[in-house]
Design an enzyme around this catalytic site. Structure first.
Site, mmCIF file in Angstrom:
data_model
loop_
_atom_site.group_PDB
_atom_site.id
_atom_site.type_symbol
_atom_site.label_atom_id
_atom_site.label_comp_id
_atom_site.label_asym_id
_atom_site.label_seq_id
_atom_site.Cartn_x
_atom_site.Cartn_y
_atom_site.Cartn_z
ATOM 1 N N ILE A 353 38.126 20.960 35.705
ATOM 2 C CA ILE A 353 38.040 19.600 34.529
ATOM 3 C C ILE A 353 39.316 18.959 34.616
ATOM 4 O O ILE A 353 39.274 17.688 34.488
ATOM 5 C CB ILE A 353 37.346 20.122 33.377
ATOM 6 C CG1 ILE A 353 35.881 20.581 33.391
ATOM 7 C CG2 ILE A 353 37.515 18.946 32.311
ATOM 8 C CD1 ILE A 353 35.378 21.320 32.249
ATOM 9 N N GLU A 379 42.956 48.154 32.947
ATOM 10 C CA GLU A 379 42.073 49.001 32.205
ATOM 11 C C GLU A 379 40.868 49.274 32.943
ATOM 12 O O GLU A 379 39.746 49.412 32.357
ATOM 13 C CB GLU A 379 41.779 48.270 30.762
ATOM 14 C CG GLU A 379 42.948 47.786 29.625
ATOM 15 C CD GLU A 379 44.073 48.874 29.604
ATOM 16 O OE1 GLU A 379 43.552 50.024 29.842
ATOM 17 O OE2 GLU A 379 44.781 48.551 29.048
ATOM 18 N N THR A 381 39.168 48.145 36.927
ATOM 19 C CA THR A 381 38.715 47.106 37.651
ATOM 20 C C THR A 381 37.440 46.643 37.377
ATOM 21 O O THR A 381 36.533 47.648 36.719
ATOM 22 C CB THR A 381 39.000 47.502 38.982
ATOM 23 O OG1 THR A 381 37.994 48.379 39.548
ATOM 24 C CG2 THR A 381 40.291 47.518 39.656
ATOM 25 N N GLU A 383 34.988 46.666 39.379
ATOM 26 C CA GLU A 383 34.238 47.743 40.092
ATOM 27 C C GLU A 383 33.962 49.086 39.587
ATOM 28 O O GLU A 383 32.929 49.601 39.649
ATOM 29 C CB GLU A 383 34.772 47.689 41.512
ATOM 30 C CG GLU A 383 34.796 46.447 42.488
ATOM 31 C CD GLU A 383 35.684 45.344 41.975
ATOM 32 O OE1 GLU A 383 35.338 44.178 42.249
ATOM 33 O OE2 GLU A 383 36.692 45.778 41.151
#
Length: 403
Positions: A353, A379, A381, A383
Site C-alpha cells: 500500500i 520459538e 518454525t 513448520e
C-alpha cells in the site's frame, strides 16, 4: 486503530487489563515509537535508559510473583503489553521476556536469589538464552555443548548460536549435555546451566561475534564459543528450572508462554503496519483522490484488519487457558503459527500500500515487515508448529524419519 471494542469492558478485557494496555500504548506512542524510528534505521542499540524506563513501568515483572517484587499477573497481561510494545519496536517487546518468566532460571539460592529476582522485575538483572547451536535448531536433542564436573564446578565447552543479548545480560542460560551422566534410558542427560557475568561483556572464557541479521535491530544476537568456562555447582534443592537435569524438556516447557509471546509480538507488528497503511492511504493522493478511495486498497485494509483481530481473539483465548492451567501444547502452537503467518501477510500488504515509499527506511512499515518475517522462524518454525498440530490430530507418523 486499536481493539474492536476500544476502551470497553467486554469479554476478556477487564478494567484492569484496559488500564494496563493503555499505559503500555501511551508509552509506545510517546517514547518507544519515536526512538525506534530513530535507532532502527541505523541499527542502533536500545539505550539503557529505555530499559530502565520499562522497568519502572513494571514490564519486566508482569508474571513474577508479588512476593518476589513482581506484579503477580498472568500470560494474558504479559501478552497484552507485548502486543503494544511490538507495535512500536519488536525488540523492546522481546527484551521484557529477559525478565518475567526468566525468573525461573535465575541462579543462586535463598535470599540472594530472591534479591536477583526483585532486581529482574525492575529490569536491572536480565538473562539471555543459549539453547541452539550452529548445527542444531528446533531439535534440541542434538546439542553437543558439554558440561563436565570438576570438583565443585561445571566446566562448559562448546558452541552456541542465536544468543540474543549475550553481551547486555547479567547471566546466560546454557543448555548443555552433562558428560558421563546419561539418563536410565541411555539418552544423554541435559541441563540448563546459568552462567553469571558482568552486564555489557561476555563471560570469562567465552568469545563470540554478533550475527549479521537482516532485522531485529536494537540489540545484538551472538554466536558464542565456550572454552572451559567454570561455573560453581549449586544445590539442586533450590536450583533454577532445568538445572538438575532434563534441560531439553525444561526448554520445551518454557515454550508455552514463549509461543504466546511470539503471537503477541506478531499481532503488534501487524497492527503497526495496518495503522500506518491506513494513515498513508488517507494521505496519499493519486489520480485526484486519496488511494483510500480505491476499492482495491479498501478491500486490502478490510482483510488485514480482520486477520489481525482473528489472531488477537485466538491469543486471548489461549492466554486465558494458560492462566487457568488448561492450555495444551497444540493451542500454543496454533496461535503462534496463525499469528506469525498472518503478520507476514499483513505487513507485506501494508508495504504494498505504501508503494515505493514502503521500500525505504523512511517509513516504519519496512521494519515491521522485516521483523514479522522472523516470527515464522524463532520459538519454533511455522513448520514445527504444523507438525505439532498435525500430530495432535492424526497421531505421529508411523515412521517419523519420513517427514
Amino acid at each position: 486503530m486499536g481493539d474492536m471494542n476500544e476502551g470497553s469492558v467486554t469479554g476478556y478485557m477487564t478494567e484492569e487489563r484496559i488500564q494496563i494496555r493503555d499505559m503500555a500504548r501511551d508509552f509506545v506512542r510517546k517514547d518507544l515509537l519515536p526512538l525506534a524510528n530513530k535507532l532502527d534505521p541505523i541499527r542502533g542499540d536500545m539505550p539503557r535508559e529505555l530499559i530502565e524506563q520499562m522497568g519502572d513501568l513494571g514490564f519486566f515483572g508482569i508474571v513474577i510473583p508479588e512476593e518476589l517484587g513482581g506484579l503477580g499477573l498472568g500470560a494474558f497481561e504479559f501478552c497484552l503489553v507485548a502486543e503494544e510494545l511490538a507495535r512500536g519496536w519488536m525488540s523492546a517487546s522481546s527484551i521484557i521476556a529477559r525478565g518475567n518468566a526468566g525468573y525461573l532460571t535465575v541462579p543462586g539460592s535463598g535470599e540472594a536469589r530472591k534479591e536477583k529476582i526483585r532486581l529482574m522485575a525492575q529490569g536491572r538483572y536480565l538473562g539471555a538464552s543459549a539453547l541452539s547451536e550452529p548445527g542444531t535448531g528446533s531439535d534440541l536433542s542434538g546439542i553437543t555443548c558439554q558440561a563436565r564436573r570438576d570438583g565443585d564446578h561445571w566446566v562448559i565447552t562448546g558452541n552456541k548460536y542465536w544468543c540474543t543479548y549475550a553481551d547486555g545480560a547479567n547471566f546466560i542460560r546454557v543448555l548443555c549435555r552433562l558428560e558421563g551422566e546419561d539418563e536410565p534410558s541411555g539418552k544423554a542427560k541435559t541441563a540448563i546451566i546459568p552462567v553469571e557475568k558482568p552486564a555489557g561483556q561476555l563471560p570469562e572464557g567465552v568469545t563470540g561475534n554478533p550475527i549479521p541479521k537482516i532485522g531485529y535491530y536494537g540489540w545484538k544476537t551472538w554466536e558464542l564459543r565456550f572454552e572451559d568456562v567454570r561455573v560453581p555447582i549449586q544445590s539442586t534443592d533450590e536450583a533454577p528450572l532445568g538445572y538438575g537435569g532434563g534441560g531439553v524438556n525444561a526448554a520445551a516447557q518454557s515454550l508455552s508462554l514463549a509461543r504466546a509471546h511470539t503471537a503477541a509480538r506478531s499481532i503488534g507488528l501487524a497492527r503497526g503496519a495496518l495503522e500506518d497503511a491506513i494513515a498513508y492511504a488517507k494521505d496519499r493522493v493519486q489520480f485526484g483522490q486519496p488511494i483510500s478511495d480505491f476499492q482495491a486498497i479498501r478491500f486490502k485494509i478490510a482483510t488485514m484488519a480482520t486477520e489481525v483481530e482473528a489472531a488477537r481473539q485466538l491469543l486471548h483465548y489461549v492466554c486465558a487457558e494458560i492462566d487457568a492451567g488448561r492450555a495444551e501444547r497444540v493451542h500454543t502452537s496454533m496461535v503462534k503459527y496463525f499469528a506469525a503467518e498472518m503478520a507476514e501477510r499483513v505487513t507485506s500488504e501494508a508495504l504494498q500500500i505504501h508503494g515505493g515509499s514502503g521500500y525505504t527506511t523512511l517509513h516504519a512499515v519496512e521494519r515491521h515487515w522485516r521483523d514479522a518475517r522472523l516470527t515464522k522462524i524463532f520459538e519454533g518454525t511455522s513448520e514445527i508448529q504444523q507438525r505439532i498440530i498435525a500430530d495432535s490430530l492424526l497421531g505421529k507418523p508411523t515412521i517419523r524419519g519420513s517427514n
